[in-house]
Design an enzyme around this catalytic site. Structure first.
Site: not given
Ligand code: CP
Length: 305
Positions: A53, A103, A131
């Site tokens: 992300t 995040r 998300h």
């Molecule tokens: N799919 C996803 O959110 O991966 P990351 O946690 O690596 O960002």
């Protein structure tokens, strides 16, 4: 279409807006040069770990000709560690950047951030909440494989309780014609009541099912990791892991035209021995995150619609 000021949850996206974003992502993929936004700055503020992300947001901004400032491990390396509130951090960061991808470990954090931010906030994952940008790239991947998103059976497998990607994806699937959603999970990781009620209220067929029946029926198999970081009791985590695995032994059960997705990172739920099977689209799915996020950044920072 209403103007999009922030991206907080999947419920913000109707069919018209989804079609628009997917068309824009197609254009970004082909040639991003007409969409450049030089001088614009994105702040990526990540209080939880990320590979896809954060890096895909940053890649997206750079490919749009913009710049990026970033705090990863913000729990440790930002002034959160000195006791600064999220609200203060957002107000300050909004003075340094034109757009903020956030995040955070708490459900509702993106909404809180948006309530105090003078700049667009993008929810890049809020705890076990949502998300939405992942759900958009997931749906874009499904649309690219099937040409449309109607009449599809989507099977979601794994941690449906703490997995924010499946929650966000359920809201988006509810926008399309005649979806059927199959849930396969350990008992302690069942899909939460709010999503089940949403689906029922919106006439989306859904049912809980055993693993083998579900993977035989699915057009799209969406695997997820058990979210260890959300468990307070490691004994419960130990009970939840390693129940559902895709490997060569189950491959003949999967439809020839089905696709297998995973938001990644994966643990043991998909054996790497399957990676070369053309039905496994999780790396393509991760790549699609760049085009979708380019489209979203452009949408939020310009009056392109
Ligand atoms: N799919 C996803 O959110 O991966 P990351 O946690 O690596 O960002």
């Amino acid at each position: 279409m209403e103007k999009l000021n922030h991206i907080i949850e999947s419920q913000q996206f109707d069919r018209e807006l989804l079609d628009y974003i997917f068309s824009l992502a197609d254009l970004m993929k082909t040639d991003p040069s007409p969409f450049q936004i030089p001088g614009k700055i994105m702040a990526t503020l990540f209080y939880e770990p990320s590979t896809r992300t954060r890096l895909s947001f940053e890649s997206a901004m750079l490919q749009l000709g913009g710049n990026v400032i970033s705090t990863e491990s913000a729990q440790e390396f930002s002034s959160f560690s000195k006791g600064e509130s999220l609200e203060d951090t957002i107000k300050v960061t909004a003075g340094y950047a034109d757009i903020i991808a956030l995040r955070h470990f708490e459900i509702g954090s993106a909404k809180l951030a948006a309530s105090v931010s003078s700049k667009p906030i993008i929810n890049a994952g809020d705890g076990a909440g949502q998300h939405p940008t992942q759900a958009l790239l997931d749906l874009y991947t499904i649309r690219n494989h099937f040409n449309n998103i109607n009449n599809l059976t989507v099977c979601m497998i794994g941690d449906l309780r703490y997995g924010r990607t499946v929650r966000s994806l359920c809201y988006l699937l509810g926008r399309f014609y005649n979806p059927r959603i199959l849930f396969v999970s350990p008992k302690i990781c069942r899909m939460e009541e709010d999503i089940r009620q949403f689906l029922t209220k919106n006439d989306v067929q859904w049912e809980e099912m055993d693993f083998q029946t579900a993977i035989k029926e699915a057009d799209c198999i969406y695997m997820t990791r058990i979210q260890k970081e959300r468990f307070l009791d490691m004994n419960l985590y130990a009970q939840a892991i390693d129940q559902f695995r895709l490997d060569k032994s189950v491959l003949p059960m999967i439809k020839p035209r089905a696709i297998v997705m995973h938001p990644l990172p994966r643990e043991k739920e998909i054996h790497p021995e399957l990676d070369d099977d053309p039905r496994m689209v999780y790396f393509e799915q991760a790549q699609n995150g760049v085009w979708i996020r380019m489209a979203l950044i452009h949408l939020l920072l310009t009056s392109s619609r």
